[in-house]
Design a protein around this motif. Sequence first.
Motif, PDB file in Angstrom:
ATOM      1  N   HIS A  30       7.354   3.879   2.798  1.00 16.87           N
ATOM      2  CA  HIS A  30       6.956   4.270   1.446  1.00 16.87           C
ATOM      3  C   HIS A  30       6.695   3.018   0.596  1.00 16.87           C
ATOM      4  O   HIS A  30       5.698   2.933  -0.119  1.00 16.87           O
ATOM      5  CB  HIS A  30       8.076   5.122   0.845  1.00 16.87           C
ATOM      6  CG  HIS A  30       7.717   5.787  -0.443  1.00 16.87           C
ATOM      7  ND1 HIS A  30       6.537   6.481  -0.620  1.00 16.87           N
ATOM      8  CD2 HIS A  30       8.382   5.877  -1.626  1.00 16.87           C
ATOM      9  CE1 HIS A  30       6.492   6.964  -1.859  1.00 16.87           C
ATOM     10  NE2 HIS A  30       7.593   6.596  -2.490  1.00 16.87           N
ATOM     11  N   LEU A  31       7.575   2.035   0.707  1.00 11.39           N
ATOM     12  CA  LEU A  31       7.419   0.798  -0.066  1.00 11.39           C
ATOM     13  C   LEU A  31       6.179   0.040   0.398  1.00 11.39           C
ATOM     14  O   LEU A  31       5.427  -0.509  -0.405  1.00 11.39           O
ATOM     15  CB  LEU A  31       8.659  -0.091   0.072  1.00 11.39           C
ATOM     16  CG  LEU A  31       8.805  -1.140  -1.036  1.00 11.39           C
ATOM     17  CD1 LEU A  31       9.175  -0.473  -2.360  1.00 11.39           C
ATOM     18  CD2 LEU A  31       9.847  -2.196  -0.687  1.00 11.39           C
ATOM     19  N   ARG A  34       3.091   1.591  -0.925  1.00 12.57           N
ATOM     20  CA  ARG A  34       2.933   1.293  -2.353  1.00 12.57           C
ATOM     21  C   ARG A  34       2.392  -0.132  -2.550  1.00 12.57           C
ATOM     22  O   ARG A  34       1.513  -0.366  -3.391  1.00 12.57           O
ATOM     23  CB  ARG A  34       4.267   1.465  -3.078  1.00 12.57           C
ATOM     24  CG  ARG A  34       4.228   1.169  -4.551  1.00 12.57           C
ATOM     25  CD  ARG A  34       3.247   2.065  -5.299  1.00 12.57           C
ATOM     26  NE  ARG A  34       3.150   1.719  -6.714  1.00 12.57           N
ATOM     27  CZ  ARG A  34       2.084   1.961  -7.470  1.00 12.57           C
ATOM     28  NH1 ARG A  34       1.043   2.589  -6.965  1.00 12.57           N
ATOM     29  NH2 ARG A  34       2.071   1.617  -8.723  1.00 12.57           N
ATOM     30  N   GLN A  37      -1.179  -0.206  -1.805  1.00 15.67           N
ATOM     31  CA  GLN A  37      -1.926   0.424  -2.893  1.00 15.67           C
ATOM     32  C   GLN A  37      -2.097  -0.552  -4.075  1.00 15.67           C
ATOM     33  O   GLN A  37      -3.179  -0.647  -4.656  1.00 15.67           O
ATOM     34  CB  GLN A  37      -1.146   1.663  -3.345  1.00 15.67           C
ATOM     35  CG  GLN A  37      -1.914   2.585  -4.241  1.00 15.67           C
ATOM     36  CD  GLN A  37      -1.052   3.790  -4.633  1.00 15.67           C
ATOM     37  OE1 GLN A  37       0.186   3.747  -4.570  1.00 15.67           O
ATOM     38  NE2 GLN A  37      -1.705   4.853  -5.038  1.00 15.67           N
ATOM     39  N   LEU A  38      -1.034  -1.300  -4.390  1.00 17.62           N
ATOM     40  CA  LEU A  38      -1.120  -2.285  -5.479  1.00 17.62           C
ATOM     41  C   LEU A  38      -2.174  -3.337  -5.159  1.00 17.62           C
ATOM     42  O   LEU A  38      -2.963  -3.721  -6.026  1.00 17.62           O
ATOM     43  CB  LEU A  38       0.243  -2.972  -5.696  1.00 17.62           C
ATOM     44  CG  LEU A  38       1.360  -2.124  -6.299  1.00 17.62           C
ATOM     45  CD1 LEU A  38       2.672  -2.912  -6.335  1.00 17.62           C
ATOM     46  CD2 LEU A  38       1.005  -1.658  -7.707  1.00 17.62           C
ATOM     47  N   ASP A 105       7.317  -1.322 -11.589  1.00 15.62           N
ATOM     48  CA  ASP A 105       6.671  -0.332 -10.726  1.00 15.62           C
ATOM     49  C   ASP A 105       7.687   0.735 -10.333  1.00 15.62           C
ATOM     50  O   ASP A 105       8.767   0.413  -9.833  1.00 15.62           O
ATOM     51  CB  ASP A 105       6.126  -1.005  -9.454  1.00 15.62           C
ATOM     52  CG  ASP A 105       5.381   0.010  -8.599  1.00 15.62           C
ATOM     53  OD1 ASP A 105       4.190   0.241  -8.880  1.00 15.62           O
ATOM     54  OD2 ASP A 105       5.999   0.597  -7.688  1.00 15.62           O
ATOM     55  N   VAL A 107       7.950   2.903  -7.896  1.00 16.79           N
ATOM     56  CA  VAL A 107       8.353   2.990  -6.481  1.00 16.79           C
ATOM     57  C   VAL A 107       9.301   1.832  -6.128  1.00 16.79           C
ATOM     58  O   VAL A 107      10.320   2.013  -5.459  1.00 16.79           O
ATOM     59  CB  VAL A 107       7.118   3.001  -5.553  1.00 16.79           C
ATOM     60  CG1 VAL A 107       7.545   2.999  -4.097  1.00 16.79           C
ATOM     61  CG2 VAL A 107       6.245   4.209  -5.857  1.00 16.79           C
ATOM     62  N   PHE A 108       8.976   0.651  -6.614  1.00 16.91           N
ATOM     63  CA  PHE A 108       9.846  -0.504  -6.363  1.00 16.91           C
ATOM     64  C   PHE A 108      11.170  -0.363  -7.110  1.00 16.91           C
ATOM     65  O   PHE A 108      12.225  -0.753  -6.622  1.00 16.91           O
ATOM     66  CB  PHE A 108       9.132  -1.807  -6.736  1.00 16.91           C
ATOM     67  CG  PHE A 108       8.221  -2.292  -5.639  1.00 16.91           C
ATOM     68  CD1 PHE A 108       8.670  -3.179  -4.684  1.00 16.91           C
ATOM     69  CD2 PHE A 108       6.914  -1.822  -5.553  1.00 16.91           C
ATOM     70  CE1 PHE A 108       7.833  -3.606  -3.650  1.00 16.91           C
ATOM     71  CE2 PHE A 108       6.072  -2.245  -4.527  1.00 16.91           C
ATOM     72  CZ  PHE A 108       6.531  -3.134  -3.568  1.00 16.91           C
ATOM     73  N   TYR A 136       7.467  -9.096  -2.798  1.00 11.12           N
ATOM     74  CA  TYR A 136       6.990  -8.417  -1.597  1.00 11.12           C
ATOM     75  C   TYR A 136       6.235  -9.454  -0.787  1.00 11.12           C
ATOM     76  O   TYR A 136       5.241 -10.033  -1.255  1.00 11.12           O
ATOM     77  CB  TYR A 136       6.076  -7.238  -1.965  1.00 11.12           C
ATOM     78  CG  TYR A 136       5.779  -6.377  -0.762  1.00 11.12           C
ATOM     79  CD1 TYR A 136       6.500  -5.215  -0.527  1.00 11.12           C
ATOM     80  CD2 TYR A 136       4.806  -6.749   0.159  1.00 11.12           C
ATOM     81  CE1 TYR A 136       6.251  -4.438   0.597  1.00 11.12           C
ATOM     82  CE2 TYR A 136       4.567  -5.981   1.290  1.00 11.12           C
ATOM     83  CZ  TYR A 136       5.287  -4.819   1.497  1.00 11.12           C
ATOM     84  OH  TYR A 136       5.053  -4.063   2.620  1.00 11.12           O
TER      85      TYR A 136
END
Length: 279
Positions: A30-31, A34, A37-38, A105, A107-108, A136
């Motif tokens: 999931h991370l 994300r 996506q960023l 963010d 999700v983060f 990341y």
Amino acid sequence: MRVSAAQLQQYRRDGFLVLADFVPAAACDHLRARAEQLVHNFDPRGIASIFSTREQNRLANDYFLGSAGKIHFFFEEDAFLPDGSLKQSKEKSINKIGHALHDLDPVFNEFSRTVELKQLASGLGLVAPLLLQSMYIFKQPRIGGEVGCHQDSTFLYTEQQDIVGLWFALEDATLENGCLWAIPAGHKRGLKQRWRRGPEGMYFETYDLEPWPEDQLVPLEVSKGSLILLHGLLPHKSLANRSSRSRHAYTLHLIDADGNYAQDNWLQRPAELPFRGFN
Ligand code: FE2
């Protein structure tokens, strides 16, 4: 997830501790999705111009220092052609994203503020933990660069030197794709350098000129979902990734609120975005 007395002892002895299967695979995925996506939504053109102007150093430096309270994208060395355009796709050129992902963010934020992490921080003796910075790290296939041997406290100094780095393996980290290496008990050698903010900009203040005994480095090969705890004074590095597989990782750094975080560290958050704990 609480650390046992034996694990705590090990962490204090070695300066690092591997907690296998700390994060479920689905949360890693999931991370990762994300982050991708960023990067997908990120327009690199403005940043490429920073690296292609004559004022490169000052602007690149401002972009780095400004990332304390932002989500900024950093490229691999040699990602650019002389005209400022990227040699390959931006997805294949990014080195890391930092340094306020965990606060900006959703999700983060969710990944970084779990009950498990809160309990872990308390188990490590942090009374009022603060989340300082997040990164990341992509460690791209074939071009993911080496990170030389260093101590994180060089960059995030606190008087009490109680900073803890959390290094999450979002994919298997192996010898081939550039896993971490560390010098066991190297945190007992004291701080070698500080990166301080001075009137002329950032500079290194060196306390110990002796090179790291790199022959004592051991590889920390870990599986996806593992969490590696790193003492702020622990010397560690990672080699270049020459393999065809990426080595995505996420890092978070914690301090205790009363650890006297240095005002001349590079990472200073804007007044409207102060450091926060797990709540
Ligand atoms: Fe580090």
